[in-house]
Write a protein that holds these residues in place. Structure first.
Motif, PDB file in Angstrom:
ATOM      1  N   GLU A  36      92.770  31.128   3.182  1.00  0.00           N
ATOM      2  CA  GLU A  36      93.481  31.765   4.297  1.00  0.00           C
ATOM      3  C   GLU A  36      94.167  30.723   5.179  1.00  0.00           C
ATOM      4  OE1 GLU A  36      90.845  34.289   6.517  1.00  0.00           O
ATOM      5  OE2 GLU A  36      90.318  35.478   4.760  1.00  0.00           O
ATOM      6  N   TYR A  84     104.011  18.118  14.267  1.00  0.00           N
ATOM      7  CA  TYR A  84     105.094  19.001  13.854  1.00  0.00           C
ATOM      8  C   TYR A  84     106.465  18.465  14.204  1.00  0.00           C
ATOM      9  CZ  TYR A  84     101.880  22.716  12.480  1.00  0.00           C
ATOM     10  OH  TYR A  84     100.913  23.450  11.845  1.00  0.00           O
ATOM     11  N   PHE A 141     103.001  30.001   6.362  1.00  0.00           N
ATOM     12  CA  PHE A 141     102.111  29.152   7.154  1.00  0.00           C
ATOM     13  C   PHE A 141     102.584  29.012   8.592  1.00  0.00           C
ATOM     14  CE2 PHE A 141      99.829  28.072   3.443  1.00  0.00           C
ATOM     15  CZ  PHE A 141     100.746  27.886   2.431  1.00  0.00           C
ATOM     16  N   ALA A 142     101.634  28.784   9.477  1.00  0.00           N
ATOM     17  CA  ALA A 142     101.954  28.548  10.889  1.00  0.00           C
ATOM     18  C   ALA A 142     102.260  27.070  11.058  1.00  0.00           C
ATOM     19  CB  ALA A 142     100.767  28.967  11.761  1.00  0.00           C
ATOM     20  N   SER A 143     103.337  26.641  10.412  1.00  0.00           N
ATOM     21  CA  SER A 143     103.698  25.234  10.510  1.00  0.00           C
ATOM     22  C   SER A 143     105.180  25.101  10.793  1.00  0.00           C
ATOM     23  CB  SER A 143     103.318  24.477   9.239  1.00  0.00           C
ATOM     24  OG  SER A 143     104.120  24.845   8.151  1.00  0.00           O
ATOM     25  N   SER A 144     105.534  23.970  11.304  1.00  0.00           N
ATOM     26  CA  SER A 144     106.903  23.722  11.725  1.00  0.00           C
ATOM     27  C   SER A 144     107.863  23.743  10.539  1.00  0.00           C
ATOM     28  CB  SER A 144     106.962  22.352  12.417  1.00  0.00           C
ATOM     29  OG  SER A 144     108.279  21.899  12.516  1.00  0.00           O
ATOM     30  N   ILE A 153     100.016  33.843   4.908  1.00  0.00           N
ATOM     31  CA  ILE A 153      98.654  33.387   4.601  1.00  0.00           C
ATOM     32  C   ILE A 153      97.867  33.243   5.902  1.00  0.00           C
ATOM     33  CG2 ILE A 153      97.292  31.526   3.580  1.00  0.00           C
ATOM     34  CD1 ILE A 153      98.985  33.041   1.556  1.00  0.00           C
ATOM     35  N   ASN A 154      98.512  32.605   6.895  1.00  0.00           N
ATOM     36  CA  ASN A 154      97.853  32.417   8.192  1.00  0.00           C
ATOM     37  C   ASN A 154      98.164  33.621   9.094  1.00  0.00           C
ATOM     38  OD1 ASN A 154      98.866  28.904   8.206  1.00  0.00           O
ATOM     39  ND2 ASN A 154      97.155  29.871   7.153  1.00  0.00           N
ATOM     40  N   ARG A 166     105.978  32.455  14.835  1.00  0.00           N
ATOM     41  CA  ARG A 166     106.276  31.622  16.010  1.00  0.00           C
ATOM     42  C   ARG A 166     106.507  30.178  15.626  1.00  0.00           C
ATOM     43  NH1 ARG A 166     106.016  28.638  20.192  1.00  0.00           N
ATOM     44  NH2 ARG A 166     104.258  27.907  21.358  1.00  0.00           N
ATOM     45  N   TRP A 167     105.508  29.602  14.935  1.00  0.00           N
ATOM     46  CA  TRP A 167     105.570  28.152  14.681  1.00  0.00           C
ATOM     47  C   TRP A 167     106.603  27.777  13.633  1.00  0.00           C
ATOM     48  CZ3 TRP A 167     103.984  25.075  18.199  1.00  0.00           C
ATOM     49  CH2 TRP A 167     102.932  25.471  19.042  1.00  0.00           C
ATOM     50  N   THR A 212     101.506  23.395   1.001  1.00  0.00           N
ATOM     51  CA  THR A 212     101.485  23.201   2.456  1.00  0.00           C
ATOM     52  C   THR A 212     102.171  21.917   2.905  1.00  0.00           C
ATOM     53  OG1 THR A 212      99.288  22.226   2.230  1.00  0.00           O
ATOM     54  CG2 THR A 212      99.399  24.543   2.863  1.00  0.00           C
TER      55      THR A 212
END
Lengths: 326, 330
Positions: free
Chosen positions: A71, A156, B106-109, B144-145, B152-153, B268
């Motif tokens: 997850e 980031y 994913f919550a990534s940039s 997934i997240n 947002r991210w 990722t």
């Protein structure tokens, strides 16, 4: 009669208690299995206290186990769960203007497992982290091993400020996490240091080079006569096991399209006659496999046979010396 | 003690024990009911409860099935790629409701390349409105997240909103069960289909990424984001699930962003050094062809990706993208 009745009643009571106890244990296991985020109190490291100056922690520490690791990291999860993964803790730190750092703290159970996932994912041509045995940084991230933990710090965006903040977090984390200071990876000292590419040693816990039985195997890159060559070695329980494994791996290469070829180097040529060393042509690359004492070793997919044989000789001499000294 | 007293005592004891046993069984039953997992796999779903995804594809025009544009500018490249196929107007008609499915896993940039580029997604939304004259454009994914964090991210939420698109976050009520006819894995499986019931066109926007399991993640793998449930179990047969997804979902168009490719440590990534500038953008009505071209950016051949062959054998598309005579722009 009364005594007999009493005994049988006690027996029934005992059996009932045992059965109910078993059912209770099953229920408890089901509860624990289906509630992946339950952790023992005091077991989650205090990552919020790592917040560097000028940053805040915009979210709580997230905890993942092998049941729900996907997850967080999706398709990468098996790489960890198949390498002794126990838990992942993640924490975000936010600076100004959407600056964000995310910490991934993987508890891999022991140093060896942590080193394995670190080494296999290691990016090439990176800068080593100072004062860190296993660690490197890129333009936006830090990666290192600390005892049983594998740690990633990812920013980031790119900036010196974020790198400095991550270095600070890493330092604080090392101070906070208790580890087994005596743990070490003995095989690392077996590698010939001359001509080795710094930081190139990897540990495959299983399925090395696609061969299921080749477990707990180290590889490293060398520059031999200007050629990049990969050597590998694995320490087994004893010489018999090493010999069997070397033969199995050789059979595997043959079954998958490899064919035996002659040595170029006359020194290694004499060795081939006497020992288990075999040289293969594997789809126009050179594969060398041998065993000596409890070690299986060789060269993997070298483009230049001469360089491959030179590396194999280096390995043989080093390992033979180890075997003799014992 | 008389025999009669003994039997009375036995009956009393019997009744007492029976009552205790019944109470124990009832207690166990109550505990089991409390722990019962309602989210477990549903069985016995009637065939009339299963949904079928619509076919959103448009007619193939020979020579205008796939386009490839080389260059570093995503906005320019996607405009050019679409124009080579006849413009967005060929795919989106006036009054259409369009769904766009980017990779928001994913919550990534966006900088890390694990998700679709927000500027690219926004440009496609803008084109749907400006030139396609769409009535409404939705952007959706089942990440997934945490979904809100991902939109947002990744920057996609903000970018889409700024051009009039509407983000749809997944909710349990939006998932319907479906089965792929002849499918081995997609059987009575929940998919994020309720929003798609209201749309006329479906566009996928994927990135080219290395993937730990499947070796590559591109337009076909992008549909993984429509699956619900514990979809991670499909990782054990990743090539089959990707092929089945491509059989299940028939989009209007796919856009494959290879301007920057995640060549290692996918899906990722994490380090900018995992990315390589490859300056390629593909638009295609044939997902198999798009992915077959795109895998070259990862240093792979179509034969290295078993799911491509599976999908081709199922009639989804062709790995021989050259046969489509793709339009090229450098």
């Amino acid at each position: 009669m009364k005594a007999e009745t009493g005994r049988s009643k006690r027996l029934e009571t005992v059996v009932s208690i045992i059965l109910l106890g078993i059912i209770s244990i099953i229920c408890l296991c089901i509860i624990l299995r289906q509630s992946p985020r339950i952790t023992q109190s005091g077991d989650v490291p205090d990552l919020l206290s790592l917040t560097p100056q000028g940053f805040t922690a915009p979210s709580i520490t997230e905890v993942y186990n092998s049941g729900n690791l996907y997850e967080k990291i999706n398709g990468k999860a098996p790489q960890y769960t198949e390498s002794g993964f126990e838990r992942l803790f993640t924490q975000r730190f936010a600076g100004d203007n959407d600056e964000l750092i995310e910490l991934y703290l993987y508890d891999m159970g022991n140093l060896r497992n942590a080193f394995s996932v670190y080494s296999i994912q290691k990016r090439p041509q990176t800068e080593a982290l100072p004062n860190t045995k296993f660690g490197y940084k890129t333009s936006n991230s830090l990666y290192f091993v600390h005892g049983k933990y594998y740690i990633e710090l990812i920013a980031y965006s790119e900036s010196e400020k974020l790198i400095e903040a991550m270095v600070q977090i890493g330092k604080s984390l090392r101070g906070k996490l208790e580890i087994d200071q005596t743990a070490e990876i003995a095989e690392l000292s077996l590698f010939e240091q001359e001509n080795i590419v710094a930081g190139s040693i990897k540990l495959y816990l299983a399925n090395t080079f696609g061969f299921e039985d080749l477990t707990e195997t180290f590889s490293s890159r060398y520059i031999i006569d200007g050629q990049a060559v990969t050597g590998f070695l694995s320490k087994r329980t004893n010489a018999a096991e090493a010999d069997t494994l070397a033969k199995s791996y050789s059979d595997f290469l043959i079954e998958n399209g490899g064919s035996i070829k002659k040595a170029i180097n006359k020194n290694i040529g004499s060795t081939v006659k006497n020992q288990s060393l075999k040289i293969f042509d594997f789809y126009d690359t050179t594969e060398i496999v041998f065993s000596t004492g409890p070690f299986v070793a060789g060269v993997h997919e070298a483009e230049n046979q001469q360089a491959a044989e030179k590396l194999a000789l280096l390995f043989m001499n080093k390992l033979a010396g180890m075997v003799k000294s014992k | 003690m008389t025999k009669r007293t003994q039997s009375k005592i036995d009956r009393r004891r019997f009744l007492s024990r029976s009552a205790k046993a019944a109470a124990s069984i009832a207690a166990a039953g109550i505990v089991a009911a409390t722990l019962y997992d309602k989210e477990g796999p549903r069985t016995g779903i009637g065939s009339d409860e299963l949904v079928t995804l619509r076919d959103f594809s448009v007619e193939h025009r020979p020579g205008k099935i796939m386009s490839v544009v080389k260059g570093p500018d995503r906005t320019g490249a996607v405009n050019q790629a679409l124009d080579l196929l006849g413009g967005i107007e060929r795919f989106v008609s006036q009054g259409d409701t369009v769904a766009i499915k980017p990779n928001v896993a994913f919550a990534s940039s966006a900088m890390l390349g694990a998700t679709s580029n927000p500027e690219l997604v926004a440009e496609v939304v803008r084109l749907c409105y400006a030139r396609g004259k769409a009535k409404k454009v939705f952007v959706l994914d089942n990440p997934i997240n945490d979904p809100a964090s991902c939109f947002r991210w990744s920057g996609i939420g903000k970018a889409v909103s700024q051009v009039g698109g509407k983000v749809i976050l997944p909710r349990e009520s939006m998932f319907r069960h479906t089965s792929l006819e002849g499918g081995k894995l997609i059987r009575n499986w929940p998919i994020f289909s309720e929003p798609l019931e209201k749309v006329d066109k479906l566009i996928g926007i994927a990135v080219v990424k290395d993937h730990q399991h499947s070796r590559a993640s591109m337009t076909m793998k992008n549909w993984y984001g429509l699956l619900g449930g514990r979809r991670n179990i499909f990782h054990q047969d990743i090539n089959t699930i990707i092929a089945e997804l491509a059989m299940l979902v028939k989009p209007t168009l796919v856009i494959l962003d290879g301007i920057q490719t995640m060549i290692t440590n996918g899906p990722t990534g994490g380090s900018l050094s995992d990315l390589k500038q490859t300056n390629t953008l593909i638009a295609s009505c044939d997902m198999v062809a798009a992915d077959s071209y795109g895998c070259g950016l990862l240093g792979l051949k179509p034969s290295d990706l078993p799911y491509l062959g599976k999908a081709e054998n199922a009639g989804v598309g062709t790995t021989d993208y050259e046969s489509l005579k793709p339009m090229l722009a450098i």
